[in-house]
Design an enzyme around this catalytic site. Structure first.
Site, PDB file in Angstrom:
ATOM      1  N   ASP A  90       0.838  -1.198   0.000  1.00 44.06           N
ATOM      2  CA  ASP A  90       0.000   0.000   0.000  1.00 44.06           C
ATOM      3  C   ASP A  90       0.870   1.244   0.000  1.00 44.06           C
ATOM      4  O   ASP A  90       1.808   1.355   0.799  1.00 44.06           O
ATOM      5  CB  ASP A  90      -0.858   0.029   1.278  1.00 44.06           C
ATOM      6  N   LYS A 120      -0.110  -0.514  -4.339  1.00 42.23           N
ATOM      7  CA  LYS A 120      -1.561  -0.285  -4.397  1.00 42.23           C
ATOM      8  C   LYS A 120      -1.841   1.145  -3.959  1.00 42.23           C
ATOM      9  O   LYS A 120      -1.197   1.639  -3.029  1.00 42.23           O
ATOM     10  CB  LYS A 120      -2.305  -1.263  -3.480  1.00 42.23           C
ATOM     11  N   GLU A 122      -5.243   4.101  -3.421  1.00 44.70           N
ATOM     12  CA  GLU A 122      -6.695   4.253  -3.300  1.00 44.70           C
ATOM     13  C   GLU A 122      -7.220   5.375  -4.194  1.00 44.70           C
ATOM     14  O   GLU A 122      -6.554   6.398  -4.358  1.00 44.70           O
ATOM     15  CB  GLU A 122      -7.063   4.573  -1.840  1.00 44.70           C
ATOM     16  N   GLU A 189     -13.909  -2.481  -1.916  1.00 47.14           N
ATOM     17  CA  GLU A 189     -14.153  -2.574  -0.470  1.00 47.14           C
ATOM     18  C   GLU A 189     -15.540  -2.078  -0.081  1.00 47.14           C
ATOM     19  O   GLU A 189     -15.936  -0.968  -0.424  1.00 47.14           O
ATOM     20  CB  GLU A 189     -13.076  -1.789   0.303  1.00 47.14           C
TER      21      GLU A 189
HETATM   22  O1  KIV Z   1      -4.779  -1.808   4.145  1.00 46.77           O
HETATM   23  C1  KIV Z   1      -5.415  -2.847   3.915  1.00 46.77           C
HETATM   24  O2  KIV Z   1      -5.344  -3.835   4.659  1.00 46.77           O
HETATM   25  C2  KIV Z   1      -6.265  -2.874   2.746  1.00 46.77           C
HETATM   26  C3  KIV Z   1      -7.220  -4.014   2.627  1.00 46.77           C
HETATM   27  C4  KIV Z   1      -8.380  -3.746   3.492  1.00 46.77           C
HETATM   28  C5  KIV Z   1      -7.609  -4.266   1.229  1.00 46.77           C
HETATM   29  O3  KIV Z   1      -6.225  -1.988   1.947  1.00 46.77           O
END
Ligand code: KIV
Length: 271
Positions: A90, A120, A122, A189
């Site tokens: 992330d 990843k 958002e 989500e």
């Molecule tokens: O940070 C995380 O764990 C996520 C998941 C909820 C997909 O983004």
């Protein structure tokens, strides 16, 4: 576990193939070496070093405080425990929101320093240009739409997204924009199963649901939720497969009793 399963590395190509063959993708989060090794050995397809580490590892109320340095530190530990799974990282809050250039630079730093397979981020339409720039540099990107916890202060709550017609349309368009920008997969989500199904059918890239219903191409959960380790917050979409908090507490009580009662260590456990 078969040798093939042990050594075949999961890539963006394998995930795409899994969608085509209707083989569901099993994904979980990991934040440390030991857990990553167990999950990888068990055959998990994708491990996300989620910014949820701000909640479940650092004890924060939101995902906002976690930093680039902290994400990199945890990812380095996770990748050391993984042979097969694809590791996705992330991008933390404010590592890509400032500008496309900033996002591009930070994605590059994550890939350079961690041995992860992808990043990843958002958002949908508003991060499409950033996704395009990052993927153009050969860095695979996973998107994340619906409930996006980094925008909690804008949403005001962690309620389900996409219930109204307008919001559902927005999320659908976000998912399309992400695919167009070059993302290899997208997390959906906490959105209605019917909307997740519509997105899954419309996209060529795999959808990974968390509170997105059964028709997503894969599912992801936050590992401490599934293991019953994190009991502070229990969304409806979590299925608890173990009660490790209780199990650990029981073990520690036994250890304390043994120490206090001089039952540990035994002769065999001594030198
Ligand atoms: O940070 C995380 O764990 C996520 C998941 C909820 C997909 O983004």
């Amino acid at each position: 576990m078969s040798t093939e399963k042990s050594f075949k590395k999961v890539t963006t190509k394998s995930l795409s193939l899994m969608k085509k063959k209707n083989i569901k993708i099993a994904a979980l989060t990991a934040y440390d070496f030991i857990t990553a090794r167990i999950l990888d050995t068990a055959g998990i397809d994708l491990l996300l070093v989620g910014d949820s580490l701000a909640n479940v590892f650092q004890g924060n109320e939101t995902t906002l405080p976690v930093t680039m340095d902290e994400m990199i530190y945890h990812t380095k530990a996770v990748t050391k425990g993984v042979n097969r799974a694809m590791v996705v990282v992330d991008m933390p809050f404010m590592s890509y929101q400032l500008s496309v250039k900033e996002g591009f630079k930070n994605a590059g730093r994550i890939m350079k320093e961690t041995s992860a397979g992808a990043v990843k981020l958002e958002g949908g339409v508003r991060v499409a240009a950033t996704i395009k720039e990052i993927t153009n540099a050969g860095i695979p990107v996973m998107g994340h739409v619906g409930l996006t916890p980094q925008s909690i202060n804008q949403f005001g709550s962690y309620r389900e997204r996409g219930k109204s017609k307008e919001e559902a349309k927005e999320i659908f368009e976000d998912a399309l924009a992400i695919e167009k920008a070059g993302a290899f997969a997208v997390v959906l989500e906490k959105i209605p199963a019917i909307l997740a199904n519509k997105i899954t059918k419309a996209l060529k890239i795999p959808t990974i649901g968390i509170g997105g219903g059964i028709n997503c191409d894969g599912q992801i959960l936050v590992t401490p939720d599934l293991l019953g380790l994190y009991v502070e917050f229990q969304p409806r979409f979590v299925r608890k497969y173990a009660n490790l908090a209780e199990e650990i507490e029981r073990s520690i009580h036994n250890y304390i009793d043994d120490v206090k009662n001089k039952n540990f260590p035994s002769k065999e456990e001594s030198y």
